[in-house]
Write a protein that holds these residues in place. Structure first.
Motif, mmCIF file in Angstrom:
data_model
loop_
_atom_site.group_PDB
_atom_site.id
_atom_site.type_symbol
_atom_site.label_atom_id
_atom_site.label_comp_id
_atom_site.label_asym_id
_atom_site.label_seq_id
_atom_site.Cartn_x
_atom_site.Cartn_y
_atom_site.Cartn_z
ATOM 1 N N PRO A 18 0.841 -1.198 0.000
ATOM 2 C CA PRO A 18 0.000 0.000 0.000
ATOM 3 C C PRO A 18 0.877 1.250 0.000
ATOM 4 N N PRO A 19 0.368 2.375 -0.444
ATOM 5 C CA PRO A 19 1.180 3.594 -0.464
ATOM 6 C C PRO A 19 1.528 4.026 0.953
ATOM 7 N N SER A 20 2.675 4.661 1.071
ATOM 8 C CA SER A 20 3.099 5.121 2.392
ATOM 9 C C SER A 20 2.247 6.320 2.810
ATOM 10 N N PRO A 21 2.060 6.517 4.095
ATOM 11 C CA PRO A 21 1.246 7.630 4.554
ATOM 12 C C PRO A 21 1.898 8.974 4.220
ATOM 13 N N LEU A 22 1.084 9.981 4.046
ATOM 14 C CA LEU A 22 1.558 11.299 3.658
ATOM 15 C C LEU A 22 1.968 12.071 4.909
ATOM 16 N N THR A 23 3.219 11.910 5.291
ATOM 17 C CA THR A 23 3.763 12.602 6.448
ATOM 18 C C THR A 23 4.755 13.652 5.956
ATOM 19 N N PRO A 24 5.107 14.627 6.784
ATOM 20 C CA PRO A 24 6.085 15.632 6.353
ATOM 21 C C PRO A 24 7.427 15.024 5.937
ATOM 22 N N GLU A 25 7.839 13.957 6.632
ATOM 23 C CA GLU A 25 9.097 13.305 6.266
ATOM 24 C C GLU A 25 8.999 12.669 4.884
ATOM 25 N N ASN A 26 7.886 12.003 4.601
ATOM 26 C CA ASN A 26 7.705 11.372 3.292
ATOM 27 C C ASN A 26 7.555 12.415 2.197
ATOM 28 N N GLN A 27 6.943 13.555 2.507
ATOM 29 C CA GLN A 27 6.820 14.620 1.514
ATOM 30 C C GLN A 27 8.190 15.179 1.157
ATOM 31 N N LYS A 28 9.071 15.326 2.159
ATOM 32 C CA LYS A 28 10.418 15.812 1.887
ATOM 33 C C LYS A 28 11.191 14.816 1.031
ATOM 34 N N LYS A 29 11.046 13.529 1.330
ATOM 35 C CA LYS A 29 11.729 12.499 0.546
ATOM 36 C C LYS A 29 11.217 12.490 -0.895
ATOM 37 N N ALA A 30 9.907 12.611 -1.058
ATOM 38 C CA ALA A 30 9.333 12.600 -2.407
ATOM 39 C C ALA A 30 9.770 13.824 -3.198
ATOM 40 N N PHE A 31 9.800 14.979 -2.545
ATOM 41 C CA PHE A 31 10.231 16.204 -3.227
ATOM 42 C C PHE A 31 11.691 16.096 -3.642
ATOM 43 N N ARG A 32 12.530 15.553 -2.749
ATOM 44 C CA ARG A 32 13.946 15.388 -3.059
ATOM 45 C C ARG A 32 14.120 14.426 -4.236
#
Length: 56
Positions: A18-32
């Motif tokens: 399943p997709p990972s939850p949308l947390t600030p840490e995951n958003q930073k990783k995705a943006f990077r």
């Protein structure tokens, strides 16, 4: 001619992880990751043109 291939059972319930939850840490990783992919693709698109211009 007979069909030698066995048909695989379709597993509609098996969709992988399943997709990972949308947390600030995951958003930073995705943006990077998006920035790295964007820079690499920009270099991959422009480098042949620059090399053609310089060497051509």
């Amino acid at each position: 001619m007979e069909n030698d291939f066995k048909e695989q059972d379709s597993k509609d319930n098996d969709w992988g992880q399943p997709p990972s939850p949308l947390t600030p840490e995951n958003q930073k990783k995705a943006f990077r990751a998006q920035m790295v992919l964007g820079i690499v693709s920009l270099i991959g698109i422009t480098l042949p043109g620059i090399l053609f211009w310089l060497l051509g």
